[in-house]
Motif scaffolding. Sequence first.
Motif, PDB file in Angstrom:
ATOM      1  N   ALA A   1      41.360  46.398  23.966  1.00  0.00           N
ATOM      2  CA  ALA A   1      40.668  47.527  23.628  1.00  0.00           C
ATOM      3  C   ALA A   1      41.422  48.892  23.925  1.00  0.00           C
ATOM      4  CB  ALA A   1      39.305  47.691  24.242  1.00  0.00           C
ATOM      5  N   LEU A   2      42.188  48.773  24.997  1.00  0.00           N
ATOM      6  CA  LEU A   2      42.906  49.811  25.413  1.00  0.00           C
ATOM      7  C   LEU A   2      44.347  50.128  25.064  1.00  0.00           C
ATOM      8  CD1 LEU A   2      42.095  50.318  29.158  1.00  0.00           C
ATOM      9  CD2 LEU A   2      41.099  51.356  27.413  1.00  0.00           C
ATOM     10  N   GLY A   3      44.692  48.992  24.119  1.00  0.00           N
ATOM     11  CA  GLY A   3      46.042  48.905  23.352  1.00  0.00           C
ATOM     12  C   GLY A   3      47.370  49.262  24.457  1.00  0.00           C
ATOM     13  N   VAL A   4      48.021  50.096  24.180  1.00  0.00           N
ATOM     14  CA  VAL A   4      49.253  50.552  24.591  1.00  0.00           C
ATOM     15  C   VAL A   4      48.825  50.850  26.173  1.00  0.00           C
ATOM     16  CG1 VAL A   4      50.756  50.484  22.792  1.00  0.00           C
ATOM     17  CG2 VAL A   4      49.650  52.546  23.450  1.00  0.00           C
ATOM     18  N   GLU A   5      47.659  51.562  26.143  1.00  0.00           N
ATOM     19  CA  GLU A   5      47.100  52.343  27.550  1.00  0.00           C
ATOM     20  C   GLU A   5      46.847  51.124  28.467  1.00  0.00           C
ATOM     21  OE1 GLU A   5      47.683  55.342  28.069  1.00  0.00           O
ATOM     22  OE2 GLU A   5      48.473  55.961  26.225  1.00  0.00           O
ATOM     23  N   ALA A   6      46.675  49.928  28.115  1.00  0.00           N
ATOM     24  CA  ALA A   6      45.732  49.139  28.926  1.00  0.00           C
ATOM     25  C   ALA A   6      47.038  48.834  30.377  1.00  0.00           C
ATOM     26  CB  ALA A   6      45.958  47.702  28.485  1.00  0.00           C
ATOM     27  N   GLN A   7      48.341  48.635  30.449  1.00  0.00           N
ATOM     28  CA  GLN A   7      49.063  48.714  31.559  1.00  0.00           C
ATOM     29  C   GLN A   7      48.936  49.962  32.410  1.00  0.00           C
ATOM     30  OE1 GLN A   7      53.062  47.328  30.762  1.00  0.00           O
ATOM     31  NE2 GLN A   7      53.738  47.108  32.608  1.00  0.00           N
ATOM     32  N   ARG A   8      49.099  51.162  31.742  1.00  0.00           N
ATOM     33  CA  ARG A   8      49.048  52.241  32.383  1.00  0.00           C
ATOM     34  C   ARG A   8      47.553  52.568  33.010  1.00  0.00           C
ATOM     35  NH1 ARG A   8      49.999  57.065  28.436  1.00  0.00           N
ATOM     36  NH2 ARG A   8      51.783  55.621  27.937  1.00  0.00           N
ATOM     37  N   ASN A   9      46.746  51.695  32.530  1.00  0.00           N
ATOM     38  CA  ASN A   9      45.422  51.825  33.244  1.00  0.00           C
ATOM     39  C   ASN A   9      45.128  50.729  34.162  1.00  0.00           C
ATOM     40  OD1 ASN A   9      43.236  53.968  32.022  1.00  0.00           O
ATOM     41  ND2 ASN A   9      44.895  53.632  30.446  1.00  0.00           N
ATOM     42  N   GLY A  10      46.304  50.074  34.314  1.00  0.00           N
ATOM     43  CA  GLY A  10      46.050  49.069  35.548  1.00  0.00           C
ATOM     44  C   GLY A  10      44.996  48.059  34.921  1.00  0.00           C
ATOM     45  N   VAL A  11      44.995  47.639  33.515  1.00  0.00           N
ATOM     46  CA  VAL A  11      44.080  46.523  33.072  1.00  0.00           C
ATOM     47  C   VAL A  11      44.808  45.269  32.576  1.00  0.00           C
ATOM     48  CG1 VAL A  11      42.377  45.906  31.546  1.00  0.00           C
ATOM     49  CG2 VAL A  11      42.271  48.241  32.752  1.00  0.00           C
ATOM     50  N   ALA A  12      44.431  44.319  33.318  1.00  0.00           N
ATOM     51  CA  ALA A  12      45.195  42.852  32.682  1.00  0.00           C
ATOM     52  C   ALA A  12      44.268  42.034  33.111  1.00  0.00           C
ATOM     53  CB  ALA A  12      46.645  42.596  33.674  1.00  0.00           C
ATOM     54  N   VAL A  13      44.013  40.942  32.136  1.00  0.00           N
ATOM     55  CA  VAL A  13      42.800  39.987  32.006  1.00  0.00           C
ATOM     56  C   VAL A  13      43.324  38.602  32.003  1.00  0.00           C
ATOM     57  CG1 VAL A  13      40.848  39.384  31.158  1.00  0.00           C
ATOM     58  CG2 VAL A  13      41.391  41.796  31.111  1.00  0.00           C
ATOM     59  N   ALA A  14      43.016  37.602  32.892  1.00  0.00           N
ATOM     60  CA  ALA A  14      43.318  36.012  32.712  1.00  0.00           C
ATOM     61  C   ALA A  14      42.177  35.875  32.154  1.00  0.00           C
ATOM     62  CB  ALA A  14      43.624  35.682  34.217  1.00  0.00           C
ATOM     63  N   GLN A  15      42.118  34.644  31.400  1.00  0.00           N
ATOM     64  CA  GLN A  15      41.125  34.182  30.501  1.00  0.00           C
ATOM     65  C   GLN A  15      40.813  32.775  31.023  1.00  0.00           C
ATOM     66  OE1 GLN A  15      41.860  36.462  26.454  1.00  0.00           O
ATOM     67  NE2 GLN A  15      43.177  34.752  26.973  1.00  0.00           N
ATOM     68  N   SER A  16      39.401  32.267  30.822  1.00  0.00           N
ATOM     69  CA  SER A  16      38.935  30.833  31.407  1.00  0.00           C
ATOM     70  C   SER A  16      38.121  30.678  29.964  1.00  0.00           C
ATOM     71  CB  SER A  16      38.262  30.871  32.542  1.00  0.00           C
ATOM     72  OG  SER A  16      37.755  29.867  32.838  1.00  0.00           O
ATOM     73  N   LYS A  17      38.395  29.446  29.527  1.00  0.00           N
ATOM     74  CA  LYS A  17      37.646  28.978  28.492  1.00  0.00           C
ATOM     75  C   LYS A  17      36.608  28.093  28.844  1.00  0.00           C
ATOM     76  CE  LYS A  17      39.665  26.088  25.661  1.00  0.00           C
ATOM     77  NZ  LYS A  17      40.419  25.516  24.705  1.00  0.00           N
ATOM     78  N   GLY A  18      35.216  28.345  28.463  1.00  0.00           N
ATOM     79  CA  GLY A  18      34.265  27.218  28.672  1.00  0.00           C
ATOM     80  C   GLY A  18      33.646  26.761  27.488  1.00  0.00           C
ATOM     81  N   VAL A  19      33.743  25.507  27.271  1.00  0.00           N
ATOM     82  CA  VAL A  19      33.184  24.572  26.032  1.00  0.00           C
ATOM     83  C   VAL A  19      31.996  23.775  26.375  1.00  0.00           C
ATOM     84  CG1 VAL A  19      33.856  22.932  24.552  1.00  0.00           C
ATOM     85  CG2 VAL A  19      35.623  24.506  25.323  1.00  0.00           C
ATOM     86  N   HIS A  20      31.007  23.859  25.488  1.00  0.00           N
ATOM     87  CA  HIS A  20      30.039  22.905  25.652  1.00  0.00           C
ATOM     88  C   HIS A  20      29.900  22.230  24.502  1.00  0.00           C
ATOM     89  CE1 HIS A  20      28.475  26.216  28.236  1.00  0.00           C
ATOM     90  NE2 HIS A  20      27.583  25.407  28.912  1.00  0.00           N
ATOM     91  N   LEU A  21      29.318  20.878  24.875  1.00  0.00           N
ATOM     92  CA  LEU A  21      28.868  19.937  23.549  1.00  0.00           C
ATOM     93  C   LEU A  21      27.410  20.348  23.320  1.00  0.00           C
ATOM     94  CD1 LEU A  21      30.706  16.538  24.598  1.00  0.00           C
ATOM     95  CD2 LEU A  21      31.766  18.441  22.921  1.00  0.00           C
ATOM     96  N   MET A  22      27.218  20.455  22.149  1.00  0.00           N
ATOM     97  CA  MET A  22      25.665  20.573  21.896  1.00  0.00           C
ATOM     98  C   MET A  22      25.255  19.071  21.300  1.00  0.00           C
ATOM     99  SD  MET A  22      23.451  23.084  19.466  1.00  0.00           S
ATOM    100  CE  MET A  22      23.535  24.359  20.592  1.00  0.00           C
ATOM    101  N   THR A  23      24.330  18.443  21.653  1.00  0.00           N
ATOM    102  CA  THR A  23      24.017  17.102  21.074  1.00  0.00           C
ATOM    103  C   THR A  23      22.771  16.962  20.676  1.00  0.00           C
ATOM    104  OG1 THR A  23      23.114  16.071  23.358  1.00  0.00           O
ATOM    105  CG2 THR A  23      25.538  16.256  23.055  1.00  0.00           C
ATOM    106  N   ARG A  24      22.217  15.843  20.192  1.00  0.00           N
ATOM    107  CA  ARG A  24      20.962  15.473  19.708  1.00  0.00           C
ATOM    108  C   ARG A  24      20.012  15.241  21.148  1.00  0.00           C
ATOM    109  NH1 ARG A  24      19.531  10.651  21.830  1.00  0.00           N
ATOM    110  NH2 ARG A  24      20.977   9.032  22.213  1.00  0.00           N
ATOM    111  N   ASP A  25      18.611  15.069  21.123  1.00  0.00           N
ATOM    112  CA  ASP A  25      18.067  15.167  22.323  1.00  0.00           C
ATOM    113  C   ASP A  25      18.076  13.596  23.009  1.00  0.00           C
ATOM    114  OD1 ASP A  25      15.865  15.022  24.248  1.00  0.00           O
ATOM    115  OD2 ASP A  25      14.343  15.319  22.741  1.00  0.00           O
TER     116      ASP A  25
END
Length: 579
Positions: free
Chosen positions: A250-274
């Motif tokens: 969202a901050l584009g080229v300003e992200a580094q200058r603003n001290g913003v770095a994000v690591a990402q963690s993925k969460g997956v669910h299975l949706m099943t029948r009852d």
Amino acid sequence: MSTALLRRALRRPGAGVGCSAAGCPRVDVLVIGGGISGVQIARHCAARGLATLLVEKEDFGSGTSAATTKAIHGGLRYLEQGDIPVVVESLRERRLLGLAAPHLVQPRSFLLTAYDWSTPRAPILGAGVGLYEALALGRNRGILRDLRARRPRWVRREELLTQVPWLKREGLVGAWRHDDSLNLHPERLLLAILQSAVDDGAVALNHARVTGLLPAPQRGVRVRDELTGESADIQAEVIINAAGPWAAEALGVEAQRNGVAVAQSKGVHLMTRDLGNTDGVYVRGANGHHIVVNPWDGRQLIGPTDTPMDGSPDDARAEVSDIELLRETFDSVAETPLRREDVVDTLVGVRPLLMSGDSTYTSSRRFDIIPGQPGVYTVLGGKWTTGRAMGEKVSAEIIAREAGLPPTKRISAELPLHASMRGYSTMSEALDAAVRAAPHLGLGREQREHLARMYGEDHVRILGLVAEHPELGQPLEPQKPQAAGASGRGCLDCAAQVVYAVEAEGACTLRDVVDRRLSLGTRRAVSAEALDAVCRVLATVLGWNGTRLREEREAYSAAQRGRAEILDQGFACPSSALS
């Protein structure tokens, strides 16, 4: 600003953005991100009387906030880490959400299972549950009588097996049962909170991507209308970047200058029948991985995973390895392995993890406020349950820092929620009142209760559409007789909800409507019949031609096929071969 954006903005009559001396639209606070964090921040800024604009690059709640286990919880697992303040805050916020939205937040019992090989052992689990309940003292204060939590208790092995028929018997000791809460429709609850901000004068724009900050000395952003390609500059005294995994983007080229770095963690669910259990089940597999098996709307959610990922969060997908991990974990504690035909679909979200060496750590110790260039702040962290507290604290801290903001009013922790079904002594009483409304319309009790739970007091606006056009009361997915041994039910959404989604809730695309305004897409694996029914209404309401309809429908169907193909691959080998 794009006239198309302004036309479809969520705002109360007469509300809007001001105009700067340069002719640009101008606000006190501009919030980037339409997930639960951005929505709660916008709500609290608007409630304090600040001119607030929220912009979201896709649709409100379309990212991480929709990919949940559908639980509002006090954070029992934080006790194991010794983080008592986190638990206390979560338990307080759980109660406040139950007060604010009794039609969308309801009690849900969870079973903490214990095997003779698992850790912590059953007595330690019991001590943890006891402390958890002690910290939640007073949780039923003000809660509707039929939504009050019960006391925790020990469930013996044989009773547990009748309640959770799929559990593996060998080595099973029993389970501790305690009550947390179910987030019945996260997408609807987020919209209710957003509508509350709009009631207080905020303006919200979806499909509006921030492409960069305005050059100094201006304060503001450039926004591109993702549906028309038009761009506009918006000036703001304060910019709060609450875009979660997309915060650096969202901050584009300003992200580094603003001290913003994000690591990402993925969460997956299975949706099943009852699968047969009516309570949620917390279980640790033989591989050491924890999962929750949570029943919801005739389905079950199994997950989540928690795996690091690189690249754009837009590219997050369930992968074969995610499916195999969930299968391995579930099958290690199940009497019979999970089969491909049990699984309806997958659900994927991306959590943002902070990577910053210089930040302001708030008292909640669950989110960070990172100041960048003057007037620009990035907020990372937070979660569904504590989103209200985060919004309150972020707005208060930034108001204290920014002398250029106008004076603001104080607000209560118990802000009223838009269209909430309050004023009743029980939820049953509220639903009975909804069933009795407009009896001449011919809608069945189950469908009326469904509308009341989805929309709260606003369900009467859906009934009003049906009164004007009776054909809009037709279900989008006609109920079909259940096959022998099958459980659950079909979707109860009707065509009037599609019209309302566009006219009152800012929906612009097929996915906006199906996945985040209706319950249809949240139950996953949408039938061709139901998609066709939605498209027929959208063609009329939005004036789509045949080409646009085919593009929208094919894109939705292609995404479904892609998830199904990954599921097929994830079940290609027997579970015994995974360990």
